[in-house]
Write a protein that holds these residues in place. Structure first.
Motif, PDB file in Angstrom:
ATOM      1  N   VAL A  66       0.864  -1.179   0.000  1.00 11.19           N
ATOM      2  CA  VAL A  66       0.000   0.000   0.000  1.00 11.19           C
ATOM      3  C   VAL A  66       0.904   1.234   0.000  1.00 11.19           C
ATOM      4  CG1 VAL A  66      -1.800   1.221   1.273  1.00 11.19           C
ATOM      5  CG2 VAL A  66      -1.719  -1.259   1.328  1.00 11.19           C
ATOM      6  N   MET A  67       0.573   2.223  -0.795  1.00 12.92           N
ATOM      7  CA  MET A  67       1.343   3.465  -0.831  1.00 12.92           C
ATOM      8  C   MET A  67       0.844   4.384   0.280  1.00 12.92           C
ATOM      9  SD  MET A  67       3.433   2.792  -3.196  1.00 12.92           S
ATOM     10  CE  MET A  67       4.266   4.344  -3.410  1.00 12.92           C
ATOM     11  N   LEU A  68       1.737   4.671   1.265  1.00  9.66           N
ATOM     12  CA  LEU A  68       1.343   5.429   2.454  1.00  9.66           C
ATOM     13  C   LEU A  68       2.189   6.667   2.668  1.00  9.66           C
ATOM     14  CD1 LEU A  68       0.886   2.821   5.335  1.00  9.66           C
ATOM     15  CD2 LEU A  68      -0.854   3.881   3.952  1.00  9.66           C
ATOM     16  N   ARG A  69       1.607   7.581   3.427  1.00 11.64           N
ATOM     17  CA  ARG A  69       2.319   8.725   4.000  1.00 11.64           C
ATOM     18  C   ARG A  69       1.846   8.853   5.435  1.00 11.64           C
ATOM     19  NH1 ARG A  69       1.857  13.856   0.164  1.00 11.64           N
ATOM     20  NH2 ARG A  69       3.471  14.674   1.500  1.00 11.64           N
ATOM     21  N   PHE A  70       2.760   9.290   6.310  1.00 13.51           N
ATOM     22  CA  PHE A  70       2.427   9.466   7.719  1.00 13.51           C
ATOM     23  C   PHE A  70       2.466  10.944   8.050  1.00 13.51           C
ATOM     24  CE2 PHE A  70       3.791   9.592  12.271  1.00 13.51           C
ATOM     25  CZ  PHE A  70       2.639   9.070  12.808  1.00 13.51           C
ATOM     26  N   ASP A  71       1.327  11.465   8.492  1.00 12.29           N
ATOM     27  CA  ASP A  71       1.247  12.847   8.965  1.00 12.29           C
ATOM     28  C   ASP A  71       1.662  12.834  10.425  1.00 12.29           C
ATOM     29  OD1 ASP A  71       0.532  15.365   9.913  1.00 12.29           O
ATOM     30  OD2 ASP A  71      -1.304  15.457   8.727  1.00 12.29           O
ATOM     31  N   ALA A  72       2.893  13.251  10.697  1.00 15.34           N
ATOM     32  CA  ALA A  72       3.437  13.205  12.054  1.00 15.34           C
ATOM     33  C   ALA A  72       2.724  14.193  12.974  1.00 15.34           C
ATOM     34  CB  ALA A  72       4.938  13.485  12.036  1.00 15.34           C
ATOM     35  N   TYR A  73       2.225  15.268  12.428  1.00 14.97           N
ATOM     36  CA  TYR A  73       1.543  16.274  13.243  1.00 14.97           C
ATOM     37  C   TYR A  73       0.182  15.768  13.722  1.00 14.97           C
ATOM     38  CZ  TYR A  73       0.269  20.948  14.821  1.00 14.97           C
ATOM     39  OH  TYR A  73      -0.092  22.019  15.588  1.00 14.97           O
ATOM     40  N   ALA A  74      -0.574  15.151  12.821  1.00 21.56           N
ATOM     41  CA  ALA A  74      -1.897  14.627  13.170  1.00 21.56           C
ATOM     42  C   ALA A  74      -1.838  13.194  13.673  1.00 21.56           C
ATOM     43  CB  ALA A  74      -2.834  14.695  11.966  1.00 21.56           C
ATOM     44  N   ASN A  75      -0.664  12.524  13.518  1.00 19.99           N
ATOM     45  CA  ASN A  75      -0.455  11.137  13.914  1.00 19.99           C
ATOM     46  C   ASN A  75      -1.447  10.220  13.193  1.00 19.99           C
ATOM     47  OD1 ASN A  75      -0.663   8.683  16.049  1.00 19.99           O
ATOM     48  ND2 ASN A  75       1.342   9.651  16.101  1.00 19.99           N
ATOM     49  N   LYS A  76      -1.489  10.369  11.860  1.00 18.65           N
ATOM     50  CA  LYS A  76      -2.404   9.568  11.037  1.00 18.65           C
ATOM     51  C   LYS A  76      -1.675   9.100   9.784  1.00 18.65           C
ATOM     52  CE  LYS A  76      -6.781  11.803  12.157  1.00 18.65           C
ATOM     53  NZ  LYS A  76      -7.942  12.499  11.597  1.00 18.65           N
ATOM     54  N   PHE A  77      -2.084   7.927   9.305  1.00 18.60           N
ATOM     55  CA  PHE A  77      -1.601   7.412   8.038  1.00 18.60           C
ATOM     56  C   PHE A  77      -2.642   7.679   6.962  1.00 18.60           C
ATOM     57  CE2 PHE A  77       1.102   4.910  10.829  1.00 18.60           C
ATOM     58  CZ  PHE A  77       2.310   4.927  10.137  1.00 18.60           C
ATOM     59  N   PHE A  78      -2.149   7.982   5.768  1.00 21.98           N
ATOM     60  CA  PHE A  78      -2.992   8.197   4.604  1.00 21.98           C
ATOM     61  C   PHE A  78      -2.488   7.302   3.490  1.00 21.98           C
ATOM     62  CE2 PHE A  78      -2.976  12.094   7.055  1.00 21.98           C
ATOM     63  CZ  PHE A  78      -4.327  12.302   7.232  1.00 21.98           C
ATOM     64  N   TYR A  79      -3.398   6.837   2.638  1.00 20.78           N
ATOM     65  CA  TYR A  79      -2.973   5.982   1.544  1.00 20.78           C
ATOM     66  C   TYR A  79      -3.389   6.570   0.206  1.00 20.78           C
ATOM     67  CZ  TYR A  79      -7.711   3.919   1.374  1.00 20.78           C
ATOM     68  OH  TYR A  79      -9.056   3.721   1.265  1.00 20.78           O
ATOM     69  N   ASN A  80      -2.661   6.157  -0.824  1.00 19.90           N
ATOM     70  CA  ASN A  80      -2.880   6.643  -2.169  1.00 19.90           C
ATOM     71  C   ASN A  80      -3.470   5.529  -3.008  1.00 19.90           C
ATOM     72  OD1 ASN A  80      -2.814   7.990  -4.593  1.00 19.90           O
ATOM     73  ND2 ASN A  80      -0.596   7.934  -4.805  1.00 19.90           N
ATOM     74  N   HIS A  81      -4.574   5.827  -3.659  1.00 23.60           N
ATOM     75  CA  HIS A  81      -5.193   4.868  -4.576  1.00 23.60           C
ATOM     76  C   HIS A  81      -5.738   5.645  -5.755  1.00 23.60           C
ATOM     77  CE1 HIS A  81      -7.083   1.217  -5.921  1.00 23.60           C
ATOM     78  NE2 HIS A  81      -8.229   1.869  -6.060  1.00 23.60           N
ATOM     79  N   GLY A  82      -5.229   5.363  -6.953  1.00 26.76           N
ATOM     80  CA  GLY A  82      -5.699   6.054  -8.146  1.00 26.76           C
ATOM     81  C   GLY A  82      -5.417   7.538  -8.111  1.00 26.76           C
TER      82      GLY A  82
END
Length: 140
Positions: A66-82
């Motif tokens: 899964v293509m991810l990024r971690f927002d260290a400020y909000a402490n959340k992971f986000f993923y990229n799809h399409g």
């Protein structure tokens, strides 16, 4: 009368079948709208580009590559799809992030569920440096 009753039963079965398909999709998300933080400089993300990761949800279901990024400020992971950024809807328990492209030997492990202080609640992700009798954690 039988036709009406039979049509009603078929209609209910179709609705329940559709809802089962929807509920059984644990890897879902909602589109993420980028936030700008006034009190930080640079990017809130741990890495500026998308990184390959393996994600495990609260049910133990693993999602690979899964293509991810971690927002260290909000402490959340986000993923990229399409080419769209999504926020996870399901509860994520563990993430194995591979910071170097093509290198799966080097990884960063993030988990939640730890609460050693008032600042760190069980829903916050921490980087697991070592696991065993003594577990070393790093809060980013």
């Amino acid at each position: 009368m039988r036709k009406i009753l039979l049509n009603g039963i078929v209609f209910i079965l179709v609705l329940s079948a559709k809802s089962q398909v929807y509920l059984s999709d644990p890897f879902s998300g909602k589109p993420y709208l980028a936030k700008s933080y006034e009190d930080i400089r640079g990017s809130a993300f741990l890495f500026d580009d998308w990184k390959v990761a393996h994600v495990t949800d609260k049910y133990g279901t693993a999602f690979l590559n899964v293509m991810l990024r971690f927002d260290a400020y909000a402490n959340k992971f986000f993923y990229n799809h399409g080419d769209t950024t999504y926020e996870f809807v399901t509860v994520i328990k563990e993430v194995e992030l591979f910071p170097s492209d093509g290198d799966t030997a080097t990884k960063m492990i993030f988990k939640n569920g730890f609460a050693p202080s008032d600042k760190l609640t069980p829903d916050k992700f921490v980087q697991v440096l070592t696991e065993g009798k003594i577990t070393s954690l790093k809060y980013i």
